[in-house]
Design a protein around this motif. Structure first.
Motif, PDB file in Angstrom:
ATOM      1  N   HIS A 180     -12.269   3.057  -9.025  1.00 35.85           N
ATOM      2  CA  HIS A 180     -11.359   2.632  -7.572  1.00 35.85           C
ATOM      3  C   HIS A 180     -12.169   3.040  -7.350  1.00 35.85           C
ATOM      4  O   HIS A 180     -13.349   3.308  -6.379  1.00 35.85           O
ATOM      5  CB  HIS A 180     -10.461   3.919  -7.191  1.00 35.85           C
ATOM      6  CG  HIS A 180      -9.124   4.180  -8.360  1.00 35.85           C
ATOM      7  ND1 HIS A 180      -7.676   4.190  -8.016  1.00 35.85           N
ATOM      8  CD2 HIS A 180      -9.076   4.608  -9.954  1.00 35.85           C
ATOM      9  CE1 HIS A 180      -7.001   4.786  -8.739  1.00 35.85           C
ATOM     10  NE2 HIS A 180      -8.015   4.588 -10.127  1.00 35.85           N
ATOM     11  N   ARG A 194      -7.159  -3.642  -6.063  1.00 36.49           N
ATOM     12  CA  ARG A 194      -6.710  -2.802  -7.292  1.00 36.49           C
ATOM     13  C   ARG A 194      -7.060  -2.497  -8.738  1.00 36.49           C
ATOM     14  O   ARG A 194      -9.004  -2.715  -8.360  1.00 36.49           O
ATOM     15  CB  ARG A 194      -5.467  -4.296  -8.269  1.00 36.49           C
ATOM     16  CG  ARG A 194      -6.194  -4.887  -9.082  1.00 36.49           C
ATOM     17  CD  ARG A 194      -5.132  -6.051  -9.559  1.00 36.49           C
ATOM     18  NE  ARG A 194      -4.579  -6.848  -8.522  1.00 36.49           N
ATOM     19  CZ  ARG A 194      -4.658  -8.131  -8.594  1.00 36.49           C
ATOM     20  NH1 ARG A 194      -4.920  -7.969 -10.033  1.00 36.49           N
ATOM     21  NH2 ARG A 194      -4.002  -8.548  -7.393  1.00 36.49           N
ATOM     22  N   HIS A 242      -4.008  -7.848  -0.641  1.00 34.81           N
ATOM     23  CA  HIS A 242      -3.260  -7.185   0.113  1.00 34.81           C
ATOM     24  C   HIS A 242      -2.658  -8.012   0.811  1.00 34.81           C
ATOM     25  O   HIS A 242      -2.130  -8.045   1.867  1.00 34.81           O
ATOM     26  CB  HIS A 242      -3.720  -6.091   0.373  1.00 34.81           C
ATOM     27  CG  HIS A 242      -3.792  -5.356  -0.443  1.00 34.81           C
ATOM     28  ND1 HIS A 242      -5.167  -4.160  -0.731  1.00 34.81           N
ATOM     29  CD2 HIS A 242      -2.636  -4.470  -1.713  1.00 34.81           C
ATOM     30  CE1 HIS A 242      -4.316  -3.853  -1.618  1.00 34.81           C
ATOM     31  NE2 HIS A 242      -3.738  -3.771  -1.880  1.00 34.81           N
ATOM     32  N   ASP A 416       0.451  -4.775  -5.526  1.00 27.73           N
ATOM     33  CA  ASP A 416      -1.336  -5.283  -5.557  1.00 27.73           C
ATOM     34  C   ASP A 416      -0.945  -5.655  -7.230  1.00 27.73           C
ATOM     35  O   ASP A 416      -1.102  -5.286  -8.049  1.00 27.73           O
ATOM     36  CB  ASP A 416      -2.027  -4.393  -5.590  1.00 27.73           C
ATOM     37  CG  ASP A 416      -3.400  -4.793  -5.763  1.00 27.73           C
ATOM     38  OD1 ASP A 416      -3.238  -6.439  -5.674  1.00 27.73           O
ATOM     39  OD2 ASP A 416      -4.437  -4.600  -4.891  1.00 27.73           O
ATOM     40  N   TYR A 419       1.529  -4.277  -9.692  1.00 19.90           N
ATOM     41  CA  TYR A 419       2.017  -2.546  -8.942  1.00 19.90           C
ATOM     42  C   TYR A 419       2.475  -3.034  -7.833  1.00 19.90           C
ATOM     43  O   TYR A 419       1.911  -3.922  -6.896  1.00 19.90           O
ATOM     44  CB  TYR A 419       0.781  -2.184  -8.681  1.00 19.90           C
ATOM     45  CG  TYR A 419      -0.529  -1.560  -9.971  1.00 19.90           C
ATOM     46  CD1 TYR A 419      -0.417  -0.920 -11.034  1.00 19.90           C
ATOM     47  CD2 TYR A 419      -1.647  -2.548  -9.638  1.00 19.90           C
ATOM     48  CE1 TYR A 419      -1.293  -0.842 -11.823  1.00 19.90           C
ATOM     49  CE2 TYR A 419      -2.423  -2.845 -10.418  1.00 19.90           C
ATOM     50  CZ  TYR A 419      -2.486  -1.607 -11.760  1.00 19.90           C
ATOM     51  OH  TYR A 419      -3.071  -0.992 -12.375  1.00 19.90           O
ATOM     52  N   GLY A 458      -2.561   2.878  -2.589  1.00 17.35           N
ATOM     53  CA  GLY A 458      -3.416   2.940  -3.945  1.00 17.35           C
ATOM     54  C   GLY A 458      -2.783   2.846  -5.521  1.00 17.35           C
ATOM     55  O   GLY A 458      -1.652   3.842  -4.923  1.00 17.35           O
ATOM     56  N   GLU A 465       1.356   5.936  -7.801  1.00  8.65           N
ATOM     57  CA  GLU A 465       1.054   5.416  -6.597  1.00  8.65           C
ATOM     58  C   GLU A 465       0.577   6.702  -5.970  1.00  8.65           C
ATOM     59  O   GLU A 465       0.909   8.357  -5.692  1.00  8.65           O
ATOM     60  CB  GLU A 465       1.949   5.018  -5.690  1.00  8.65           C
ATOM     61  CG  GLU A 465       1.398   4.555  -4.323  1.00  8.65           C
ATOM     62  CD  GLU A 465       2.637   3.726  -3.381  1.00  8.65           C
ATOM     63  OE1 GLU A 465       2.379   2.629  -2.444  1.00  8.65           O
ATOM     64  OE2 GLU A 465       3.897   4.230  -3.081  1.00  8.65           O
TER      65      GLU A 465
END
Length: 550
Positions: A180, A194, A242, A416, A419, A458, A465
């Motif tokens: 991440h 992502r 994004h 994303d 997701y 995220g 999430e």
């Protein structure tokens, strides 16, 4: 997929993208990869058929040996087997998060007592089910602009160690690691890649000591000392997708240690009960070395003048997914409690006076009207108790209690790739009152305000999430007194996302099958009768007395 197919056609598009991102490539290009990487990607262990085979082996073991005082997962595991044909590493990982409470079996159990040793305990603890190395910091560039940075390596052992060995996997080959990376530019927006998810069978996960080096492809946490974790260099890269124009972000930051290790909970156990829980420590006030630190956003190179980071290392068994204790007595007792799904609010604060604190608030039934909210209007004011530690300028620390008050909310709108947006509401402004008298007066009342107004959301690669982002710390009068990070987990319903990522249809029937099971009255009655026996009542007291950090 056969080995030949893997060589000729490469992996599926998502696996290929993850491999490319781990290697700092914008797209998967086989001709640009080193020969040894191509060979590992195409190896038998890394084929989708191999991930499916290992998943079926795991499910067969869970089905064949059900545990006492545990819900019946026969139908759940049979359904998972139906979808466990050829699996990508991501699908296999997402599928493990749909297991039942018996999923903790076979992993390293937590001790009743733990003597930490640094820097040995800084290593990834592959024998445990899950663990993460987590760095967050507030930094400033040479023009005085502020940024928030998050870097996390989150790892999961797909199989219990003994089963992995029987399948011919090394400890590292048995891992899945998700990377991440996020950067917030104060007053502008939040940039986040992502999650990059990599299986150990690709050969791209590596760990070594002397000096410490933990890498996922070219994403890296590495020490500049042969016998200490610090100074520590953090290097990561990725692409934020994004907005219409993708933006590359990267960090190359070196941090210096100024204070010692902080053992969270009960001497580093948070909790440890019946073999499940987590071990957890922190290092606050890591100072950015401006001569060796930079970041970039959308092609703009940013030199850093300073800042502070916070390091967490937490690992354990039976945490995510939730797992039941290895003790039959404790499993029986747990059946009689109606616990909510695990969710929490966490924060770290680094005051300008060189003191720090961390607080966590585990969700209870009192917060049920504030989570899973997706309507057009935000929830009202939420209050919750929190516990944590206060760290003095000297590095000494002590436990504290506090009350949190959420007065403003922000709605997630993030989509994303795989997701999908949840539209869930998350805390956006938090007032904190520390109740422990030993905390200095100037640090006992403050407000946490995000450095961006767009939200800082995220996803975990298994589907959940979360919100994680930089905040400024203000006194009640509006004066800035520090900086920190605010984290909020399990405010959004993750079931549909988790099912899709595992390759399973998101239908009402599937949600019911994989949701929290209702405990049959007969099973509860059997547990109550079991615990009423005098010898078992005594054993329960003994077992609970060994639990730490509850």
């Amino acid at each position: 997929m056969t080995t030949g197919d893997a060589v000729l056609n490469g992996p599926d598009w998502e696996t290929g993208e993850n491999i490319a991102r781990a290697l700092r490539m914008s797209r998967f290009t086989p001709g640009a990869l080193p020969k040894d990487v191509l060979q590992r990607i195409a190896s038998e262990k890394n084929l989708s058929s191999a991930f499916g085979k290992r998943m079926r082996m795991r499910l067969a073991d869970l089905s064949a040996t059900p545990e006492s005082f545990t819900p019946d997962y026969t139908k759940r595991y049979a359904e998972l087997c139906r979808y466990a044909g050829d699996l990508t590493a991501h699908q296999a990982y997402a599928m493990t998060n749909l297991f039942g409470l018996d999923s903790a079996r076979g992993y390293q159990e937590l001790p009743n007592d733990k003597k930490f040793s640094f820097s040995d305990d800084d290593r990834p603890q592959f024998e445990y089910q899950v663990g993460w190395h987590f760095f967050v910091g507030n930094v400033f560039d040479t023009k005085g602009r502020e940024y928030g940075v998050q870097l996390m390596f989150w790892r999961y052992s797909l199989l219990p160690p003994k089963m992995a060995k029987e399948a011919g996997l090394s400890d590292i080959e048995n891992q899945v690691v998700e990377v991440h990376l996020a950067v917030s530019s104060a007053g502008k927006r939040h940039y986040r890649i992502r999650p990059v998810i990599i299986a150990g069978t690709t050969g791209l996960i590596d760990f070594s000591t002397g000096p410490y080096r933990y890498s996922v492809g070219n994403q890296m946490i590495s020490s500049e000392s042969a016998d200490s974790l610090f100074p520590l260099r953090l290097q990561a890269w990725g692409i934020d997708n994004h907005e219409d124009v993708p933006a590359e972000i990267s960090v190359d930051i070196t941090v210096l240690q100024t204070k010692g290790y902080v053992l969270n909970g009960d001497e580093g156990m948070l909790p440890s009960c019946g073999g499940v829980g987590t071990l957890y420590y922190s290092v606050p006030n890591l100072r950015v070395d401006p001569e060796k630190s930079r970041l970039s956003i959308g092609g703009e190179e940013v030199g850093l003048s300073g800042g502070k980071f916070w390091y967490d290392h937490q690992w354990g068994t039976g945490f995510m997914p939730s797992g039941s204790p290895r003790s039959e007595i404790l499993r029986a007792a747990g059946l009689l409690e109606d616990k909510p799904w695990v969710g929490w609010d966490w924060m770290e604060v680094q005051f300008d006076n060189d003191t720090e604190l961390a607080l966590s608030s585990i969700h209870t039934k009192e917060q049920k009207d504030f989570v899973m909210q997706t309507g057009p209007t935000p929830p009202g004011v939420m209050t919750a108790p929190a516990v944590g530690s206060f760290i003095l300028e000297s590095g000494e620390y002590f436990p504290i209690k506090a009350m949190l008050k959420v007065t403003d909310w922000v709605q997630s709108s993030v989509t994303d790739g795989l997701y999908l947006t949840t539209r869930a509401w998350y805390p956006n402004r938090v007032e904190v009152i520390v109740e422990t008298a030993e905390v200095p007066e100037e640090c006992r009342r403050f407000v946490m305000i995000p450095i961006v107004s767009t939200g800082q959301h995220g996803f975990f690669a298994a589907g959940a999430e979360y919100s994680e982002g930089a905040v400024r710390i203000e006194s009640p009068e509006g004066m800035r007194i520090g900086a920190g990070f605010l984290e909020n987990v399990s405010y959004a319903d993750a079931w549909g996302q988790s099912l899709r990522l595992a390759g399973i249809p998101d239908t009402p029937g599937m949600r019911e099958l994989f949701g929290k099971p209702a405990i049959p009255r007969e099973l509860k009655a059997a547990a109550a009768g079991f615990l009423m026996k005098p010898e078992n009542a005594a054993r329960l007291s003994e077992e609970l007395a060994k639990c730490r950090g509850l």
